[in-house]
Every structure is written in structure tokens, then in C-alpha cells.
Design a protein around this motif. Structure first.
Motif, PDB file in Angstrom:
ATOM      1  N   LYS A   1      65.285  88.346  56.769  1.00 24.25           N
ATOM      2  CA  LYS A   1      65.545  86.944  57.119  1.00 24.25           C
ATOM      3  C   LYS A   1      67.010  86.727  57.483  1.00 24.25           C
ATOM      4  O   LYS A   1      67.316  86.162  58.521  1.00 24.25           O
ATOM      5  N   SER A   2      67.909  87.174  56.623  1.00 24.89           N
ATOM      6  CA  SER A   2      69.346  86.987  56.871  1.00 24.89           C
ATOM      7  C   SER A   2      69.811  87.795  58.074  1.00 24.89           C
ATOM      8  O   SER A   2      70.668  87.344  58.834  1.00 24.89           O
ATOM      9  N   THR A   3      69.263  88.971  58.253  1.00 32.40           N
ATOM     10  CA  THR A   3      69.627  89.800  59.403  1.00 32.40           C
ATOM     11  C   THR A   3      69.244  89.100  60.697  1.00 32.40           C
ATOM     12  O   THR A   3      70.028  89.056  61.652  1.00 32.40           O
TER      13      THR A   3
ATOM     14  N   SER B   1      76.927  80.802  63.698  1.00 32.64           N
ATOM     15  CA  SER B   1      76.977  80.298  62.318  1.00 32.64           C
ATOM     16  C   SER B   1      76.905  78.778  62.251  1.00 32.64           C
ATOM     17  O   SER B   1      76.508  78.219  61.229  1.00 32.64           O
TER      18      SER B   1
ATOM     19  N   ASP C   1      72.306  78.813  49.807  1.00 33.31           N
ATOM     20  CA  ASP C   1      73.400  79.239  48.928  1.00 33.31           C
ATOM     21  C   ASP C   1      74.669  78.435  49.179  1.00 33.31           C
ATOM     22  O   ASP C   1      75.414  78.139  48.241  1.00 33.31           O
TER      23      ASP C   1
ATOM     24  N   ALA D   1      68.715  85.824  61.087  1.00 34.54           N
ATOM     25  CA  ALA D   1      69.509  84.598  61.206  1.00 34.54           C
ATOM     26  C   ALA D   1      70.941  84.900  61.629  1.00 34.54           C
ATOM     27  O   ALA D   1      71.591  84.069  62.260  1.00 34.54           O
ATOM     28  N   SER D   2      71.449  86.088  61.315  1.00 31.90           N
ATOM     29  CA  SER D   2      72.818  86.439  61.682  1.00 31.90           C
ATOM     30  C   SER D   2      72.992  86.615  63.193  1.00 31.90           C
ATOM     31  O   SER D   2      74.117  86.690  63.677  1.00 31.90           O
TER      32      SER D   2
ATOM     33  N   GLU E   1      72.335  77.470  55.146  1.00 29.76           N
ATOM     34  CA  GLU E   1      71.969  78.391  54.074  1.00 29.76           C
ATOM     35  C   GLU E   1      71.940  77.654  52.747  1.00 29.76           C
ATOM     36  O   GLU E   1      72.879  76.942  52.406  1.00 29.76           O
TER      37      GLU E   1
END
Length: 66
Positions: free
Chosen positions: A32-34, A41, A48, A36-37, A46
Motif C-alpha cells: 500500500k505505502s509503496t 506527497s 499516522d 502510494a509513494s 496518511e
């Protein structure tokens, strides 16, 4: 390409309309984060980051359901 119900081969349309809200849900380590990266930005929210703003401590992880 996968056949459709009619049996013909159709290309997959991956167009995302603008504006759009995309929610990435998946198991830890599923990418997921990969994925979204790959977006700027300024276009990624996010959880967090919001937790850090609310608690003044990024390391605090609390359940929103409890």
C-alpha cells in the motif's frame, strides 16, 4: 487480458477520474505505502500523520474503534 463475460478480449481501463478519493486497504506488507509513494506527497493523506498531530507523538498508535 482477461476475457469478459461475452468472451471477447477487452483492455482494462485504469483511468482514475479527477477529483477522486482512493482508499488503500490491505494486509501489512502488501504494498500500500509503496504504491502510494508513486503519487506526489501533497496528494496523499496518511493516518499516522493525523495521529501525530492529535497526540503530539508520532509513536502513539491507538485504536479508533475502542
Amino acid at each position: 487480458m482477461k476475457p469478459t463475460l461475452e468472451g471477447t478480449m477487452q483492455p482494462l481501463d485504469t483511468t482514475i477520474s479527477d477529483p477522486a478519493l482512493i482508499v488503500l486497504i490491505g494486509a501489512a506488507g502488501s504494498g500500500k505505502s509503496t504504491w502510494a509513494s508513486t503519487w506526489p506527497s501533497t496528494q496523499v493523506l496518511e493516518l499516522d500523520q493525523f495521529r501525530a498531530m492529535v497526540s503530539d507523538d508520532f509513536s502513539v498508535k491507538f485504536s479508533v474503534l475502542s
